[in-house]
Write a protein that holds these residues in place. Structure first.
Motif, PDB file in Angstrom:
ATOM      1  N   CYS A  99       3.063  67.991  15.549  1.00 13.54           N
ATOM      2  CA  CYS A  99       4.018  67.958  16.335  1.00 13.54           C
ATOM      3  C   CYS A  99       5.320  67.537  15.409  1.00 13.54           C
ATOM      4  CB  CYS A  99       3.760  66.820  17.250  1.00 13.54           C
ATOM      5  SG  CYS A  99       2.358  66.950  18.316  1.00 13.54           S
ATOM      6  N   THR A 100       6.204  68.489  15.141  1.00  9.72           N
ATOM      7  CA  THR A 100       7.344  68.412  14.417  1.00  9.72           C
ATOM      8  C   THR A 100       8.587  68.565  15.257  1.00  9.72           C
ATOM      9  OG1 THR A 100       7.318  70.506  13.554  1.00  9.72           O
ATOM     10  CG2 THR A 100       6.394  68.747  12.164  1.00  9.72           C
ATOM     11  N   ILE A 101       9.716  67.973  14.702  1.00  8.44           N
ATOM     12  CA  ILE A 101      10.899  67.843  15.416  1.00  8.44           C
ATOM     13  C   ILE A 101      11.552  69.197  15.560  1.00  8.44           C
ATOM     14  CG2 ILE A 101      11.370  65.412  15.040  1.00  8.44           C
ATOM     15  CD1 ILE A 101      13.504  66.450  12.746  1.00  8.44           C
ATOM     16  N   GLU A 103      17.608  69.193  12.083  1.00  4.80           N
ATOM     17  CA  GLU A 103      18.052  68.374  11.245  1.00  4.80           C
ATOM     18  C   GLU A 103      17.693  66.849  11.843  1.00  4.80           C
ATOM     19  OE1 GLU A 103      19.407  68.647   8.091  1.00  4.80           O
ATOM     20  OE2 GLU A 103      19.138  70.836   8.521  1.00  4.80           O
ATOM     21  N   PRO A 104      16.928  66.109  10.684  1.00  4.98           N
ATOM     22  CA  PRO A 104      16.752  64.453  11.319  1.00  4.98           C
ATOM     23  C   PRO A 104      18.110  63.953  11.849  1.00  4.98           C
ATOM     24  CG  PRO A 104      15.884  65.225   9.006  1.00  4.98           C
ATOM     25  CD  PRO A 104      16.796  66.396   9.369  1.00  4.98           C
ATOM     26  N   HIS A 138      10.703  66.511   8.742  1.00  8.97           N
ATOM     27  CA  HIS A 138      10.493  67.242   9.999  1.00  8.97           C
ATOM     28  C   HIS A 138       9.394  66.301  10.896  1.00  8.97           C
ATOM     29  CE1 HIS A 138      11.896  71.064   8.259  1.00  8.97           C
ATOM     30  NE2 HIS A 138      11.237  70.819   7.120  1.00  8.97           N
ATOM     31  N   ASN A 139       8.985  65.160  10.491  1.00 10.53           N
ATOM     32  CA  ASN A 139       7.995  64.504  11.216  1.00 10.53           C
ATOM     33  C   ASN A 139       8.620  63.661  12.289  1.00 10.53           C
ATOM     34  OD1 ASN A 139       5.806  65.396   9.556  1.00 10.53           O
ATOM     35  ND2 ASN A 139       5.815  63.621   8.462  1.00 10.53           N
ATOM     36  N   PRO A 140       7.995  63.372  13.558  1.00  6.77           N
ATOM     37  CA  PRO A 140       8.423  63.053  14.811  1.00  6.77           C
ATOM     38  C   PRO A 140       9.604  61.818  14.700  1.00  6.77           C
ATOM     39  CG  PRO A 140       6.345  63.242  14.984  1.00  6.77           C
ATOM     40  CD  PRO A 140       6.440  63.529  13.459  1.00  6.77           C
ATOM     41  N   VAL A 175      16.537  51.298  17.594  1.00  2.00           N
ATOM     42  CA  VAL A 175      17.246  52.420  17.331  1.00  2.00           C
ATOM     43  C   VAL A 175      17.564  53.417  18.717  1.00  2.00           C
ATOM     44  CG1 VAL A 175      16.917  54.787  16.103  1.00  2.00           C
ATOM     45  CG2 VAL A 175      15.894  52.811  15.321  1.00  2.00           C
ATOM     46  N   THR A 176      18.822  53.469  18.678  1.00  2.87           N
ATOM     47  CA  THR A 176      19.456  54.114  19.980  1.00  2.87           C
ATOM     48  C   THR A 176      20.131  55.426  19.686  1.00  2.87           C
ATOM     49  OG1 THR A 176      21.274  52.708  19.918  1.00  2.87           O
ATOM     50  CG2 THR A 176      19.580  52.248  21.378  1.00  2.87           C
ATOM     51  N   GLU A 177      20.660  55.471  18.324  1.00  4.92           N
ATOM     52  CA  GLU A 177      21.277  56.646  18.073  1.00  4.92           C
ATOM     53  C   GLU A 177      20.374  57.986  17.549  1.00  4.92           C
ATOM     54  OE1 GLU A 177      24.371  55.917  15.220  1.00  4.92           O
ATOM     55  OE2 GLU A 177      25.089  54.310  16.391  1.00  4.92           O
ATOM     56  N   GLY A 178      20.793  59.083  17.952  1.00  3.85           N
ATOM     57  CA  GLY A 178      19.965  60.387  17.712  1.00  3.85           C
ATOM     58  C   GLY A 178      18.696  60.341  18.417  1.00  3.85           C
ATOM     59  N   THR A 179      18.281  59.710  19.466  1.00  2.00           N
ATOM     60  CA  THR A 179      17.167  59.385  20.267  1.00  2.00           C
ATOM     61  C   THR A 179      17.088  60.206  21.205  1.00  2.00           C
ATOM     62  OG1 THR A 179      17.767  57.490  21.403  1.00  2.00           O
ATOM     63  CG2 THR A 179      16.917  57.034  19.557  1.00  2.00           C
ATOM     64  N   SER A 180      15.938  60.599  21.720  1.00  2.00           N
ATOM     65  CA  SER A 180      15.861  61.485  22.987  1.00  2.00           C
ATOM     66  C   SER A 180      14.623  60.649  23.954  1.00  2.00           C
ATOM     67  CB  SER A 180      14.969  62.864  22.827  1.00  2.00           C
ATOM     68  OG  SER A 180      14.808  63.490  24.060  1.00  2.00           O
TER      69      SER A 180
END
Length: 378
Positions: A74-76, A97-98, A121-123, A242-247
């Protein structure tokens, strides 16, 4: 151009010299040889589905494999997991992009960081963005065996490829709307990354979209280490949220606070690197001469469990890692005041950083209304 073609690896780099390309090729060859050991994480508070009767049973993965409910390949940026061991590259043709380049758990992964970002590329490099096959995990990680040392371990009482969503429900843990509640997990093999807890009404389909709609926030900036199989006193350690760039956007995740051993191996498969940690260990823990220094870090007992020739531990080292990692990582989560009463399923999701894996466990929860419920954990 033709003579360089064998050394190109997707979007990992665009080398313009044979020396550069050979470095990348060597790096990926090393990684694919060394990073095939499964990592293992399992929710311990509340106890997950799977027929477990105690935290100690949950932490006995060396014998019962109950910690091998996960999603492999599973990769982003991908729309689905592939089941592949796609280390150092994307598992699909649509990457992204990460979004997480600072709060890393495997910063020491490449001898040539200027050439290749091995984990990009990892989660955990974009928390919550990678897909899953099941929000409660797949037995053995996929539907077919993986490469040697990765896949093929089957949880007791299950078959390879079983979906954790189909396991019999647990006796529900009772939580009150508007309270703070304890949750926790255990590490058998440390692939780093970060984690979150989510709810989905038991009456709905247990999809990732449903769990993302009920993403739980962490309370405060501390986690706790609880030894004695998760039954002892708690020791507070700093938490990195962590709250930035999350889903979903703005959802709160927490970095795995326990660093693995240094280098790309992280200590897995009895590889070198355990003389130091990937980042500063959060608390003291006695070391073992010739194995690891003082400090709570390491790969865990999974370092000794690859079942590959020549890659196992002595009895003393196996015992050392078992004792050092016989704890759960505890957090408090906020239960929304306006959460409707009823039955829910709780999903623990840990996005790996070292490998393209997402570890998942599910448990059953009953939410009581705020005005009539039980008092919360705090």
């Amino acid at each position: 151009k033709n003579w360089l073609e064998p050394f190109f690896f997707g979007d990992l780099c665009c080398c313009r010299s044979l020396a550069c390309a050979m470095k990348v090729q060597a790096m990926l060859m090393i990684a694919n040889c060394a990073l095939t050991a499964q990592g293992h994480f399992i929710m311990t508070t509340p106890l997950p589905r799977g027929g477990l009767s105690s935290k100690n049973e949950a932490m006995d993965c060396l014998h019962n494999n109950h910690c091998v409910w996960f999603n492999q390949g599973c990769t982003i940026g991908c729309s689905a997991c592939s089941g592949e061991n796609c280390l150092g590259t994307s598992c699909c043709n649509n990457s992204m992009e990460p979004t997480n380049n600072e709060n890393l758990t495997y910063p020491d992964t490449s001898p040539w960081p200027e050439v290749v970002d091995f984990t990009q590329h990892n989660p955990w490099r974009a928390p919550g963005h990678a897909p899953v096959a099941s929000s409660c995990g797949i037995a053995s990680g996929w539907y077919t065996p993986g490469v040697d040392g990765n896949g093929g371990y089957v949880p007791n009482g299950s078959s390879m490829g079983d979906d954790g969503r189909d396991l019999p429900p647990t006796l529900p843990t009772v939580w009150q709307a508007g309270s703070q509640q304890e949750v926790g997990f255990w590490i058998f093999a440390n692939h780093g990354g970060g984690y979150a807890y989510r709810l989905c009404p038991a009456t709905e389909n247990l999809t990732e979209e449903c769990f993302q709609r009920h993403h739980l926030q962490f309370a405060g900036n501390s986690s706790w280490i609880r030894y004695e199989g998760g039954n002892g006193a708690k020791t507070a350690i700093p938490a990195l949220r962590v709250t930035e760039g999350t889903s979903p956007p703005g959802a709160m995740w927490s970095r795995n606070p326990i660093p693995a051993c240094s280098t790309v191996y992280g200590g897995g498969q009895h590889q070198p690197g355990c003389e130091k940690a990937q980042f500063k260990a959060p608390m003291e823990s006695p070391g073992l001469e010739g194995v690891a220094e003082d400090g709570l870090y390491g790969f865990g007992q999974g370092r000794c469990d690859s079942q590959l020739p020549g890659q196992s531990c002595s009895d003393d080292e196996l015992d050392f890692w078992g004792k050092r990692f016989h704890f759960e990582i505890v957090d408090l989560v906020e239960i929304p005041e306006d959460l409707p009463a009823g039955r829910y399923v709780l999903s623990f999701r840990l996005d790996g950083e070292q490998t393209p894996q997402i570890w998942s466990s599910c448990s059953d929860i009953e939410i009581l209304p705020r005005k009539t419920g039980l008092r919360g954990a705090r």
